[in-house]
Design an enzyme around this catalytic site. Structure first.
Site, PDB file in Angstrom:
ATOM      1  N   CYS A  10      15.661  -4.451   5.415  1.00 60.63           N
ATOM      2  CA  CYS A  10      15.620  -5.807   6.172  1.00 60.63           C
ATOM      3  C   CYS A  10      15.382  -5.638   7.596  1.00 60.63           C
ATOM      4  O   CYS A  10      15.381  -4.614   8.096  1.00 60.63           O
ATOM      5  CB  CYS A  10      17.238  -6.394   5.829  1.00 60.63           C
ATOM      6  SG  CYS A  10      17.631  -6.583   4.128  1.00 60.63           S
ATOM      7  N   LYS A  41       6.827  -0.696   3.455  1.00 58.73           N
ATOM      8  CA  LYS A  41       6.454   0.288   4.193  1.00 58.73           C
ATOM      9  C   LYS A  41       7.721   1.694   4.325  1.00 58.73           C
ATOM     10  O   LYS A  41       7.425   2.618   4.444  1.00 58.73           O
ATOM     11  CB  LYS A  41       6.100  -0.163   5.450  1.00 58.73           C
ATOM     12  CG  LYS A  41       5.591   0.973   6.409  1.00 58.73           C
ATOM     13  CD  LYS A  41       4.520   1.614   5.750  1.00 58.73           C
ATOM     14  CE  LYS A  41       4.119   2.804   6.893  1.00 58.73           C
ATOM     15  NZ  LYS A  41       2.878   3.432   6.117  1.00 58.73           N
TER      16      LYS A  41
HETATM   17  C1  AGP Z   1       2.599   6.387   0.915  1.00 57.73           C
HETATM   18  O1  AGP Z   1       1.289   5.929   1.041  1.00 57.73           O
HETATM   19  C2  AGP Z   1       3.805   5.433   0.592  1.00 57.73           C
HETATM   20  N1  AGP Z   1       3.667   4.261   1.598  1.00 57.73           N
HETATM   21  C3  AGP Z   1       5.143   6.055   0.278  1.00 57.73           C
HETATM   22  O2  AGP Z   1       5.116   7.027  -0.549  1.00 57.73           O
HETATM   23  C4  AGP Z   1       5.740   6.838   1.391  1.00 57.73           C
HETATM   24  O3  AGP Z   1       4.949   7.918   2.031  1.00 57.73           O
HETATM   25  C5  AGP Z   1       7.221   7.312   1.206  1.00 57.73           C
HETATM   26  O4  AGP Z   1       7.931   5.984   0.771  1.00 57.73           O
HETATM   27  C6  AGP Z   1       7.973   7.826   2.133  1.00 57.73           C
HETATM   28  O5  AGP Z   1       8.097   7.176   3.200  1.00 57.73           O
HETATM   29  P1  AGP Z   1       8.487   7.819   4.676  1.00 57.73           P
HETATM   30  O6  AGP Z   1       7.495   8.791   5.206  1.00 57.73           O
HETATM   31  O7  AGP Z   1       8.535   6.728   5.748  1.00 57.73           O
HETATM   32  O8  AGP Z   1       9.864   8.396   4.450  1.00 57.73           O
END
Ligand code: AGP
Length: 565
Positions: free
Chosen positions: A2, A560
């Site tokens: 959030c 994200k």
């Molecule tokens: C990758 O393209 C994705 N957005 C996702 O797998 C991301 O790498 C994963 O959620 C890990 O996120 P972080 O690097 O912020 O921990």
């Protein structure tokens, strides 16, 4: 995750709406805003921030806002923040998870709750304290002591020009500028007017009002505010970039110069004579897999690598002789944070490779290597993945001339762009795609598959090239796209790709040198084959998404940062 934000300023509601717009990239189901004049006014929407901002009375000097990623309670207006107490004297927005909310709710039978959420309990606890004659600040301190779990929340009171921000295990930053004070859960959502910021530590409360900002602990003992200058690099899409994702792909030849060699040097000392366990999810895990192999290849260091969501079921020992290398762009991935906290409890040291220096993971780390690649707004990891791979290569002792790397990455983009734009129109019509590679290239293949599926919704499978004939080859049909990634030592990968070609597959080879049977060759740098291959895969995924008329910045169902377990 959030997003929470709040401002004390002229036209505060407008600042809140634009801050919520800047939080949009992290994904959300619903949003809401509360303003306080002579009464608390609340507006909520399931239809996006623009809808929230429509016909909003921008008058008013106090406003708080929220973007919700549903955890407790389904996506609905009644579960959308802000929440108020029974008498609508207080409004709150919250980020985190209150673990004792049900037991607290049971003790508040005389209160009327309007939602199924854990967060609403905060408004009622504060309202109860206000009823007993407490100020908003006192009420928030008393309420916070009753809460268990992770929480960062903002509270406002009817008719009062003040905002109280409370922080415990969720990020919260307070900011100040000329005639404006405010809060944000994400540093990148502050408006340009905010000139300096301070990150709240766990169990801290910030009071903003009466032309001052004060910081306290939960017992209301004053704390010193550590202000940091806010160097604002506004992120705007210029006329040359239609999406953040393509902008961030093109930034890669530039951002690599931001790697901090000092941090790498210091981190190497932490890694000496310790058992190393790399911990990550998604693209960051793919970078970790590549990093583990680079470190083994060059340092003969045995390195374990674990998916943070799987580690509880994995035979890996974590104790005081362990260094966890936590790789996370956002620094807020719930699975990573959960395991890091457990590992700290077992005496392990935490080295994080992180992009967001204001994140929860940063606070939990003994030492951090920062990606410094700037905010990555596109949900698909691009520049952050490349920087993670670069950092692992440097950690494993590879000597890299950043000027040559930058030039090679630019050449890769320029040399393949038109060909990729052309094949992406063909790729966009496919239902499945296969990425193959061997050793660390298997993880480059996995990353290419992840990029394509998450941006363009084409089902893509990444696998070790040797696995092909143990099953997946059965799926290969005429014109099945098979992307083979490798370097000049990848003969066995090319053999496996050729087997697929004899069964009808169309071969896209991503390599420094073409093989005779490649249908399409995307040339990579002989000096930096893996990082330039990653750029090709990112471009292929991006243009395929665009060909499919999908917004690559915000793929459906994804956020994200995955901050819920
Ligand atoms: C990758 O393209 C994705 N957005 C996702 O797998 C991301 O790498 C994963 O959620 C890990 O996120 P972080 O690097 O912020 O921990």
């Amino acid at each position: 995750m959030c997003g929470i934000t709040g401002y004390l300023a002229k036209n505060a509601p407008q600042f809140v709406i634009s801050a919520l717009k800047m939080l949009e990239y992290r994904g959300y189901d619903s949003a809401g805003i509360a303003t306080s004049n002579s009464k608390i006014t609340i507006k909520k929407t399931l239809d996006g921030i623009d809808e929230l901002g429509k016909n909003l009375k921008t008058k008013g000097n106090v406003a708080i806002g929220h973007t919700r990623w549903a955890t407790h309670g389904k996506v609905s207006l009644k579960n959308t923040h802000p929440f108020t107490d029974c008498k609508k004297r207080v409004a709150i927005v919250h980020n985190g998870i209150i673990t004792n909310w049900e037991s607290l709710k049971k003790k508040m039978k005389n209160h009327k709750f309007s939602s199924e959420t854990d967060s609403e309990i905060i408004a009622h606890l504060i309202g109860e304290q206000i009823e007993h004659g407490n100020t908003l600040l006192d009420a928030c301190a008393k309420a916070s002591k009753k809460l268990k779990g992770s929480f960062a929340f903002l509270a406002i009171e009817k008719g009062k020009k003040e905002i109280v921000g409370v922080c415990n295990e969720s990020p919260l930053i307070v900011g100040e500028g000329d005639k404006i004070e405010g809060f944000s859960s994400d540093i990148n959502a502050f408006p340009i007017q905010i000139e300096k910021i301070a990150r709240l530590k766990d169990k801290e409360i910030a009071y903003v009002g009466r032309d001052k900002i004060e910081l306290f602990d939960f017992n209301l003992k004053k704390q010193k505010i550590k202000w940091e200058e806010m160097e604002k690099k506004r992120i705007r899409l210029g006329e040359i970039f239609e999406h953040h994702t393509i902008k961030e792909i093109f930034e890669q030849p530039k951002v690599i110069f931001n790697v901090n060699m000092n941090e790498i040097k210091n981190a190497k000392k932490l890694l000496k004579s310790k058992r190393i366990v790399i911990l990550a999810c998604g693209s960051s895990k793919h970078a970790g897999e590549i990093g583990a192999r680079e470190m083994f290849e060059k340092l003969k260091k045995e390195v374990k690598i674990e998916d943070a969501s799987e580690i509880d079921y994995s035979p890996v020992r974590i104790d005081k002789n362990t260094v966890i290398i936590a790789v996370s762009q956002s620094g807020e991935t719930a699975d990573v944070l959960r395991v890091v906290k457990k590992a700290k409890g077992k005496g392990a040291k935490i080295l994080s490779i992180i992009n967001n220096p204001y994140s929860t993971l940063e606070k939990l780390s003994d030492y951090s290597i920062h990606l410094n690649c700037g905010q990555e707004i596109g949900v698909g990891a691009t520049k952050s993945f490349l920087m993670q791979v670069l950092i692992f290569k440097l950690l494993s002792g590879e000597r890299i001339d950043l000027k040559i790397l930058s030039r090679e990455l630019s050449k890769t983009i320029k040399g393949n762009l038109s060909r990729i734009k052309r094949i992406s129109k063909w790729m966009a019509k496919k239902r499945d795609a296969y990425f193959i590679g061997k050793g660390k290239w298997k993880w480059a293949a996995m990353e290419g598959a992840l990029k394509l599926k998450e941006l363009s919704y084409i089902h893509a499978e990444g696998l070790g090239s040797g696995e092909l004939k143990h099953g997946p080859l059965a799926l290969i049909e005429k014109n099945s796209p098979l992307i083979a990634v490798g370097d000049n030592d990848s003969a066995s990968t090319w053999n496996n790709a050729y087997e697929a070609k004899t069964r009808g597959a169309k071969i896209i080879g991503i390599a420094p040198r073409a093989q005779s049977f490649f249908d399409i060759w995307l040339k990579t740098s002989a000096r930096f084959p893996l990082m330039s291959a990653a750029v090709n895969e990112q471009l292929l995924a991006y243009y395929t998404a665009v060909a499919n008329k999908i917004n690559p910045d915000r793929p459906k169902n994804l956020a994200k940062s995955v901050t819920v377990l």
